[in-house]
Design a protein around this motif. Structure first.
Motif, PDB file in Angstrom:
ATOM      1  N   LEU A 444       0.727  -1.140   0.004  1.00 40.37           N
ATOM      2  CA  LEU A 444      -0.043   0.000   0.024  1.00 40.37           C
ATOM      3  C   LEU A 444       0.929   1.255  -0.124  1.00 40.37           C
ATOM      4  O   LEU A 444       0.173   2.278  -0.201  1.00 40.37           O
ATOM      5  N   PHE A 445       1.983   0.970   0.189  1.00 44.27           N
ATOM      6  CA  PHE A 445       3.003   2.322   0.491  1.00 44.27           C
ATOM      7  C   PHE A 445       3.815   2.499  -0.905  1.00 44.27           C
ATOM      8  O   PHE A 445       3.959   2.019  -1.690  1.00 44.27           O
ATOM      9  N   GLY A 446       4.331   3.908  -0.828  1.00 45.71           N
ATOM     10  CA  GLY A 446       5.489   4.153  -1.799  1.00 45.71           C
ATOM     11  C   GLY A 446       5.075   5.495  -2.458  1.00 45.71           C
ATOM     12  O   GLY A 446       6.264   6.074  -2.804  1.00 45.71           O
ATOM     13  N   PHE A 449       1.812   9.641   1.446  1.00 42.75           N
ATOM     14  CA  PHE A 449       1.523   9.422   2.832  1.00 42.75           C
ATOM     15  C   PHE A 449       0.320   8.682   2.633  1.00 42.75           C
ATOM     16  O   PHE A 449      -0.776   8.696   1.683  1.00 42.75           O
ATOM     17  N   VAL A 450       0.030   7.469   3.664  1.00 43.77           N
ATOM     18  CA  VAL A 450      -1.136   6.450   3.577  1.00 43.77           C
ATOM     19  C   VAL A 450      -1.530   6.623   5.083  1.00 43.77           C
ATOM     20  O   VAL A 450      -0.918   6.480   5.907  1.00 43.77           O
ATOM     21  N   ALA A 464      -9.504  12.435   7.039  1.00 36.81           N
ATOM     22  CA  ALA A 464      -8.280  12.451   6.070  1.00 36.81           C
ATOM     23  C   ALA A 464      -8.511  13.179   4.700  1.00 36.81           C
ATOM     24  O   ALA A 464      -7.705  14.022   4.350  1.00 36.81           O
ATOM     25  N   ALA A 465      -9.648  12.919   4.234  1.00 41.79           N
ATOM     26  CA  ALA A 465     -10.132  13.731   2.975  1.00 41.79           C
ATOM     27  C   ALA A 465      -9.990  15.174   3.345  1.00 41.79           C
ATOM     28  O   ALA A 465      -9.567  16.285   2.560  1.00 41.79           O
ATOM     29  N   GLN A 466     -10.471  15.704   4.527  1.00 37.63           N
ATOM     30  CA  GLN A 466     -10.713  17.046   4.696  1.00 37.63           C
ATOM     31  C   GLN A 466      -9.298  17.474   4.884  1.00 37.63           C
ATOM     32  O   GLN A 466      -8.872  18.489   4.490  1.00 37.63           O
ATOM     33  N   PRO A 476      -4.355   8.965   0.689  1.00 36.84           N
ATOM     34  CA  PRO A 476      -5.303   7.690   0.414  1.00 36.84           C
ATOM     35  C   PRO A 476      -5.515   7.040   1.916  1.00 36.84           C
ATOM     36  O   PRO A 476      -4.476   7.067   2.762  1.00 36.84           O
ATOM     37  N   VAL A 477      -6.705   6.447   2.200  1.00 41.40           N
ATOM     38  CA  VAL A 477      -7.132   5.799   3.199  1.00 41.40           C
ATOM     39  C   VAL A 477      -7.322   4.433   3.029  1.00 41.40           C
ATOM     40  O   VAL A 477      -8.003   4.038   1.904  1.00 41.40           O
TER      41      VAL A 477
END
Length: 540
Positions: A444-446, A449-450, A464-466, A476-477
Motif C-alpha cells: 500500500l505504500f510508496g 502518505f497513507v 483524512a479527506a478534509q 489515501p485511506v
C-alpha cells in the motif's frame, strides 16, 4: 556561459544518484543528473539486492527487471566461510537460512550485478522524466538562501554552463567533490588496505559440482576462503568467468606489475587448485575503506551513497544502502520542491540516515574481520546483528516523525515482533482484497502518505479527506478489517501496529510510521501530525 534552472541537480550517476533521480521522477520532479563518465559503470563491482531494497525497486517499477538480470533470473545464492574451496565449510550464508526474510517482506532477494542494475535504473529514470547528462563534470557550486548555483563542464567539448537549482545532491562517490566543497569531514576506521583481484576464465564444473547451477551461471556463489591465505572466490555474470580477491592482511604484498602468469599462480594458490587450467582476463586493486560523513546535509546540499559513507563489502549493504539513500531522500526533496513541505523536512535526512550508516559501517567491519581479515581481530569490533534486523529493524526515532512520550529512542527493534510505533518501519502484514486477491500492508505504500484505519475506523476516511484538502497533499485511506475494506485473514494487523479497531496509523511514502492514534478519530491530531512531519505552519 548559459544558465538554466532545474529543481534538483544530482552530481554522480552511480547507484545512489540514479535512484535519487528515478524516485524524484516518480514523485513528479524532473531532476538533472550529471556524471563525468560517458555512461553507467562497466566495471565488475558489487551485486545483490536485499528484500527491503527490492520493495523500493518494486515501487520504482523495476523489481522484475532486476530479478530477470540476476544469474538464472533468481535471487538464490550460496555464500560460505570455508577453509578452502573444497571445504570444510565453517559457516553457510544462504537465502534459505539466516538470510531468509520472507517472514517480514513480500519480496525475495535478487542478485543482479551493479553494472546491470545501473543500466536498469538509468533507463527507468529517463522514463520518469529525469535528464541524465553523461560526460559532464561539476566544476564548482555555491549556495545562498534561495538555491544552488553550479558550474558544470562537458568532458568531451569543454563547454561550460551554469545551472541554478533549488537543491543539490552529492552522489559523487568516496572522493566526493561535493562533500569536500561543503567542508564535511568523515569518521570511521579509514583506509584499511587493499585487496588484489583477478578475473579469470576456467572450467569449474568439477569443483563446483556440489552446487547445482553455479558453474553454468544460473546461481551466484561466493566463498570467503581462509587457507592458505584469506581470499574470496565468486562467480560473475559471464558463465565460466570467476573472480578471486586476495584477502586483506597487515603485510599485504605489492602486486603491482604482476604478469598474467603470476596472477594465475596467485589464483591457483589461493583457491587450493595448483593445476587448474585458467586464462586471466583482468586484474586490479580495490581499496578497503570505512568512513562515514560527519554530516549528510549542509544547507541545500545533501549527500547520498559513497559520498555519505563508504563501508566494507562483507555483508553486502554498501550498494543496497546507496539505493535506499536515494529512495529515502527523494520523496522529501519532491515535497519541498513542490511546496507541500517546509525546508526543515530535509534536515531529517541527516538525523535519520547517519545513525543507520554508522551501524552498517560497524557491522560490515565485524563481517570483514570474520570473513576476510581474521588477523585484524583486536576485540574492538561490535557484536554482529542478524541481517534481517539490520535492514528491517532500524528506526528513525529522531527524524520526521511524531515521537510518542514513552519512546526509548532505540535504533533497532526486532522486525518479527514489531511495535508499530512512530519512527519504526511499518510492519508487513499479509492481507486480502475483497475479491480474494492477495496483497499486504507493504504493497500500500510508496507513492504518498497513507492512512491505515482499523475495522471500526470509517470516520478517519472523512477526516483524512478534509486534512489532505487543506494541506494540498495526497492522503489515501485504507480501512483494514471493515465490511468494505481490506481483509486481515490472521487478525494480526491491529496488534502489529499497536492500535484498536477505532484507531489509525499514518505511514510515510518510505514505509515508516509517522504517527498513530490508538483510538477514535481525531482530525485535529492527524492534521497536527502532518504539519509537524512536513514542517508546515499551524493553521490559524
Amino acid at each position: 556561459m548559459s544558465e538554466e534552472h532545474v529543481p534538483v541537480i544530482i552530481v554522480g550517476g552511480g547507484l545512489s544518484g540514479l535512484t535519487t533521480a528515478l524516485f524524484l521522477g516518480l514523485h513528479g520532479v524532473e531532476p538533472l543528473l550529471i556524471e563525468k563518465h560517458p555512461g553507467t559503470s562497466v566495471v565488475m563491482k558489487a551485486r545483490g539486492q536485499y528484500p527491503h531494497t527490492m520493495e523500493a525497486l518494486r515501487i520504482a517499477g523495476v523489481a522484475d527487471r532486476i530479478t530477470a538480470a540476476s544469474p538464472g533470473g533468481t535471487g538464490e545464492f550460496y555464500m560460505a566461510l570455508a577453509e578452502t574451496l573444497a571445504g570444510p565449510v565453517l559457516k553457510g550464508i544462504m537465502t534459505q537460512g539466516e538470510m531468509a526474510m520472507d517472514h517480514v517482506s513480500p519480496e525475495q532477494w535478487a542478485m543482479a550485478s551493479q553494472e546491470l542494475t545501473e543500466q536498469i535504473l538509468a533507463e527507468r529514470a529517463v522514463e520518469l522524466g529525469a535528464r541524465l547528462s553523461f560526460s559532464t563534470e561539476l566544476l564548482s557550486f555555491t549556495q545562498d538562501a534561495d538555491g544552488v548555483t553550479a558550474v558544470i563542464r562537458s568532458t568531451t567539448t569543454g563547454a561550460k554552463r551554469t545551472v541554478r537549482a533549488d537543491h543539490l545532491v552529492g552522489a559523487d562517490g568516496r572522493h566526493s567533490r561535493v562533500r569536500t566543497a561543503l567542508g564535511v569531514g568523515t569518521h570511521g576506521r579509514g583506509r584499511l588496505g587493499e585487496v588484489f583481484r583477478v578475473f579469470f576464465d576456467a572450467d569449474m564444473s568439477g569443483p563446483l559440482a556440489q552446487l547445482p547451477g553455479v558453474a553454468e551461471g544460473r546461481r551466484f556463489a561466493l566463498f570467503h576462503l581462509l587457507s592458505p591465505v584469506p581470499g574470496v572466490f565468486y562467480t560473475t555474470d559471464v558463465p565460466g568467468r570467476y573472480g578471486y580477491g586476495r584477502g586483506l592482511t597487515r603485510e599485504q604484498p605489492d602486486f603491482t606489475g604482476y604478469t598474467e602468469e603470476k596472477c594465475a599462480q596467485l589464483v591457483r594458490y589461493g583457491i587450493g587448485m595448483p593445476d587448474l587450467p585458467l586464462t586471466v582476463v583482468g586484474s586490479g586493486k580495490t581499496t578497503l575503506v570505512d568512513e562515514v560523513a560527519d554530516r549528510f546535509t549542509v544547507g541545500r546540499a545533501h549527500l547520498v551513497g559513497d559520498a555519505a559513507k563508504v563501508v566494507l563489502a562483507p555483508g553486502g549493504l554498501g550498494g543496497n544502502t546507496a539505493i535506499m539513500d536515494g529512495f529515502y531522500l527523494a520523496w522529501k526533496l519532491a515535497m519541498v520542491v513542490k511546496g507541500q513541505a517546509g525546508p526543515r523536512l530535509l534536515d531529517s535526512h541527516d538525523a535519520e540516515r547517519r545513525p543507520v550508516s554508522d551501524m552498517i559501517s560497524q557491522q560490515q567491519y565485524a563481517n570483514t574481520v570474520e570473513r576476510l581479515a581474521p588477523e585484524f581481530d583486536d576485540g574492538s569490533q561490535v557484536a554482529q546483528i542478524p541481517p534481517v534486523v539490520q535492514v528491517f529493524g532500524y528506526r528513525y526515532a529522531g527524524g520526521a516523525v511524531v515521537r510518542e512520550p514513552d519512546d526509548d529512542g532505540a535504533l533497532l527493534e526486532d522486525p518479527t515482533a514489531p511495535t508499530g510505533r512512530p519512527g519504526s518501519r511499518a510492519p508487513y502484514v499479509p492481507l486480502r482484497r475483497q475479491d480474494g486477491g492477495a496483497t499486504s500492508t507493504t504493497a500500500l505504500f510508496g507513492r504518498a502518505f497513507v492512512l491505515l484505519a482499523g475495522s471500526d475506523g470509517a470516520p478517519w476516511e472523512v477526516a483524512a479527506a478534509q486534512v489532505a484538502a487543506r494541506l494540498g497533499i495526497e492522503l489515501p485511506v485504507h480501512r483494514i478489517g471493515g465490511p468494505d475494506g481490506l481483509v486481515d485473514p490472521a487478525g494480526t494487523w491491529e496488534k502489529a501496529y499497536g492500535i484498536t479497531p477505532q484507531g489509525a496509523v499514518l505511514v510515510r511514502p518510505d514505509r515508516f510510521v509517522a504517527w498513530r492514534s490508538a483510538g477514535p478519530q481525531q482530525a485535529s491530531a492527524l492534521e497536527r501530525a502532518l504539519r509537524t512531519v512536513l514542517d508546515r505552519e499551524e493553521a490559524h
